[in-house]
Motif scaffolding. Sequence first.
Motif, mmCIF file in Angstrom:
data_model
loop_
_atom_site.group_PDB
_atom_site.id
_atom_site.type_symbol
_atom_site.label_atom_id
_atom_site.label_comp_id
_atom_site.label_asym_id
_atom_site.label_seq_id
_atom_site.Cartn_x
_atom_site.Cartn_y
_atom_site.Cartn_z
ATOM 1 N N HIS A 132 -5.404 -1.349 -4.695
ATOM 2 C CA HIS A 132 -6.490 -0.431 -5.013
ATOM 3 C C HIS A 132 -6.226 0.162 -6.390
ATOM 4 C CE1 HIS A 132 -9.853 2.195 -4.369
ATOM 5 N NE2 HIS A 132 -9.123 3.280 -4.534
ATOM 6 N N GLN A 133 -7.188 0.025 -7.287
ATOM 7 C CA GLN A 133 -7.094 0.570 -8.637
ATOM 8 C C GLN A 133 -5.813 0.132 -9.351
ATOM 9 O OE1 GLN A 133 -7.676 4.827 -8.520
ATOM 10 N NE2 GLN A 133 -9.698 4.660 -7.591
ATOM 11 N N GLY A 134 -5.419 -1.119 -9.135
ATOM 12 C CA GLY A 134 -4.238 -1.640 -9.800
ATOM 13 C C GLY A 134 -2.928 -1.303 -9.123
ATOM 14 N N ILE A 135 -2.988 -0.533 -8.057
ATOM 15 C CA ILE A 135 -1.799 -0.190 -7.267
ATOM 16 C C ILE A 135 -1.655 -1.232 -6.168
ATOM 17 C CG2 ILE A 135 -0.690 1.539 -5.813
ATOM 18 C CD1 ILE A 135 -1.020 2.499 -8.628
ATOM 19 N N VAL A 136 -0.480 -1.862 -6.076
ATOM 20 C CA VAL A 136 -0.251 -2.909 -5.080
ATOM 21 C C VAL A 136 0.872 -2.470 -4.140
ATOM 22 C CG1 VAL A 136 0.374 -5.316 -4.678
ATOM 23 C CG2 VAL A 136 -0.990 -4.695 -6.693
ATOM 24 N N LEU A 137 0.556 -2.415 -2.854
ATOM 25 C CA LEU A 137 1.544 -2.061 -1.840
ATOM 26 C C LEU A 137 1.890 -3.326 -1.069
ATOM 27 C CD1 LEU A 137 3.080 0.339 -0.486
ATOM 28 C CD2 LEU A 137 1.217 0.431 1.174
ATOM 29 N N ASN A 138 3.160 -3.730 -1.152
ATOM 30 C CA ASN A 138 3.626 -4.937 -0.473
ATOM 31 C C ASN A 138 4.164 -4.555 0.897
ATOM 32 O OD1 ASN A 138 5.193 -7.186 0.432
ATOM 33 N ND2 ASN A 138 5.341 -7.923 -1.662
ATOM 34 N N THR A 139 3.529 -5.051 1.955
ATOM 35 C CA THR A 139 3.947 -4.694 3.314
ATOM 36 C C THR A 139 5.146 -5.505 3.785
ATOM 37 O OG1 THR A 139 2.398 -6.260 4.333
ATOM 38 C CG2 THR A 139 1.588 -4.029 3.913
ATOM 39 N N GLY A 140 5.595 -6.450 2.932
ATOM 40 C CA GLY A 140 6.768 -7.239 3.304
ATOM 41 C C GLY A 140 8.068 -6.528 3.011
ATOM 42 N N ASP A 141 8.137 -5.882 1.822
ATOM 43 C CA ASP A 141 9.381 -5.194 1.463
ATOM 44 C C ASP A 141 9.177 -3.699 1.230
ATOM 45 O OD1 ASP A 141 8.040 -5.137 -0.938
ATOM 46 O OD2 ASP A 141 9.554 -6.235 -2.077
ATOM 47 N N ASN A 142 8.010 -3.190 1.640
ATOM 48 C CA ASN A 142 7.716 -1.749 1.555
ATOM 49 C C ASN A 142 7.798 -1.238 0.113
ATOM 50 O OD1 ASN A 142 7.820 -2.174 4.271
ATOM 51 N ND2 ASN A 142 9.115 -0.430 4.762
ATOM 52 N N SER A 143 7.451 -2.087 -0.856
ATOM 53 C CA SER A 143 7.536 -1.671 -2.251
ATOM 54 C C SER A 143 6.147 -1.438 -2.825
ATOM 55 C CB SER A 143 8.275 -2.725 -3.081
ATOM 56 O OG SER A 143 7.494 -3.906 -3.187
ATOM 57 N N LEU A 144 6.125 -0.707 -3.918
ATOM 58 C CA LEU A 144 4.889 -0.368 -4.591
ATOM 59 C C LEU A 144 4.971 -0.854 -6.029
ATOM 60 C CD1 LEU A 144 2.207 1.319 -4.685
ATOM 61 C CD2 LEU A 144 3.618 3.249 -5.381
ATOM 62 N N THR A 145 3.924 -1.510 -6.501
ATOM 63 C CA THR A 145 3.885 -1.953 -7.895
ATOM 64 C C THR A 145 2.692 -1.316 -8.580
ATOM 65 O OG1 THR A 145 4.862 -4.088 -7.298
ATOM 66 C CG2 THR A 145 3.788 -3.939 -9.443
ATOM 67 N N CYS A 146 2.954 -0.643 -9.697
ATOM 68 C CA CYS A 146 1.853 -0.088 -10.476
ATOM 69 C C CYS A 146 2.187 -0.206 -11.958
ATOM 70 C CB CYS A 146 1.557 1.361 -10.099
ATOM 71 S SG CYS A 146 2.923 2.499 -10.188
ATOM 72 N N ASN A 147 1.193 -0.630 -12.735
ATOM 73 C CA ASN A 147 1.373 -0.869 -14.168
ATOM 74 C C ASN A 147 2.539 -1.813 -14.434
ATOM 75 O OD1 ASN A 147 -0.777 0.824 -14.804
ATOM 76 N ND2 ASN A 147 0.538 2.638 -14.925
ATOM 77 N N GLY A 148 2.703 -2.810 -13.556
ATOM 78 C CA GLY A 148 3.763 -3.788 -13.714
ATOM 79 C C GLY A 148 5.148 -3.291 -13.357
ATOM 80 N N GLN A 149 5.240 -2.062 -12.871
ATOM 81 C CA GLN A 149 6.533 -1.459 -12.527
ATOM 82 C C GLN A 149 6.677 -1.401 -11.011
ATOM 83 O OE1 GLN A 149 7.070 2.405 -14.233
ATOM 84 N NE2 GLN A 149 8.979 2.823 -13.168
ATOM 85 N N LYS A 150 7.806 -1.916 -10.498
ATOM 86 C CA LYS A 150 8.049 -1.896 -9.070
ATOM 87 C C LYS A 150 8.773 -0.609 -8.689
ATOM 88 C CE LYS A 150 9.809 -4.768 -5.272
ATOM 89 N NZ LYS A 150 10.410 -6.071 -4.910
ATOM 90 N N LEU A 151 8.235 0.113 -7.730
ATOM 91 C CA LEU A 151 8.809 1.383 -7.303
ATOM 92 C C LEU A 151 9.313 1.264 -5.867
ATOM 93 C CD1 LEU A 151 5.974 3.794 -8.541
ATOM 94 C CD2 LEU A 151 7.995 3.037 -9.806
ATOM 95 N N ASP A 152 10.513 1.748 -5.628
ATOM 96 C CA ASP A 152 11.035 1.795 -4.271
ATOM 97 C C ASP A 152 10.506 3.038 -3.574
ATOM 98 O OD1 ASP A 152 12.565 -0.536 -4.402
ATOM 99 O OD2 ASP A 152 14.214 0.523 -5.381
ATOM 100 N N LEU A 153 10.087 2.869 -2.342
ATOM 101 C CA LEU A 153 9.574 3.992 -1.555
ATOM 102 C C LEU A 153 10.497 4.267 -0.380
ATOM 103 C CD1 LEU A 153 5.785 3.009 -1.298
ATOM 104 C CD2 LEU A 153 6.849 4.516 -2.989
ATOM 105 N N SER A 154 10.616 5.531 -0.014
ATOM 106 C CA SER A 154 11.299 5.854 1.229
ATOM 107 C C SER A 154 10.407 5.407 2.380
ATOM 108 C CB SER A 154 11.570 7.361 1.332
ATOM 109 O OG SER A 154 10.357 8.060 1.575
ATOM 110 N N ARG A 155 10.975 5.352 3.567
ATOM 111 C CA ARG A 155 10.192 4.917 4.719
ATOM 112 C C ARG A 155 8.988 5.844 4.942
ATOM 113 N NH1 ARG A 155 12.645 2.677 10.343
ATOM 114 N NH2 ARG A 155 13.299 1.073 8.901
ATOM 115 N N ASN A 156 9.190 7.136 4.804
ATOM 116 C CA ASN A 156 8.091 8.079 5.009
ATOM 117 C C ASN A 156 7.024 7.936 3.926
ATOM 118 O OD1 ASN A 156 9.039 9.184 7.363
ATOM 119 N ND2 ASN A 156 9.996 10.956 6.405
#
Length: 224
Positions: A132-156
């Motif tokens: 959504h709006q260039g934000i990609v949430l990968n449900t395989g590894d619980n990671s978030l990618t925005c503006n080409g940058q991969k961000l690690d998220l806590s479980r919550n």
Amino acid sequence: MEYRILIVEDEQGIADAVCAAMSRWGLKAEAVTDFRRVMEDFDRVKPHLVLLDISLPFMNGYHWCTEIRKASSVPVIFVSSASDNMNIIMAMNMGADDFIAKPFDPDVLVAKVQALLRRSYDFAGSAPVLEHQGIVLNTGDNSLTCNGQKLDLSRNEYRILLTLMQNKGKIVSREKLMEALWQTDSFVDENTLTVNVGRLRKKLEAAGVSDFITTKFGEGYLVG
């Protein structure tokens, strides 16, 4: 890809043997040396998998598994001589992915680690993603990618963003979000939700994305 393994084991000989075995198979392993600061090493190493003993100085492995699970869904394998059914059940209930009894063959341990890494990461590319709006949430590894940058998220943080993106364009009540968090914690209060939404916003803003999550006062949150 070089996988990073964090070893939380206070018997130096075992830790050295496991590090050497991991290295032989192309895995980068690092052992904790200060058992009062396990989470500091966890945050620094950013491991793809954690090997965790139960009996440790200061705090036991169950304590550290709980702390890891507050911050991450990274695979955790308990490695312990306390391999009775009670400890195995407790370890799995605390969020462990596997339990290996001591003594063990280091190469067999590596094989189990590699199998769990493959299940956890290699198939992530085929896992569904939410965009959504260039934000990609990968449900395989619980990671978030925005503006080409991969961000690690806590479980919550992952649970909150997943729920919001599954309902994009709709206001999601605070109650519904807290229900999503109850899947990972035994009890979640309003403050826990507020703190996690705040952390999620800061991560997005640091990546150059602002106002992705809108607060609807008295109603909940919205990804529009």
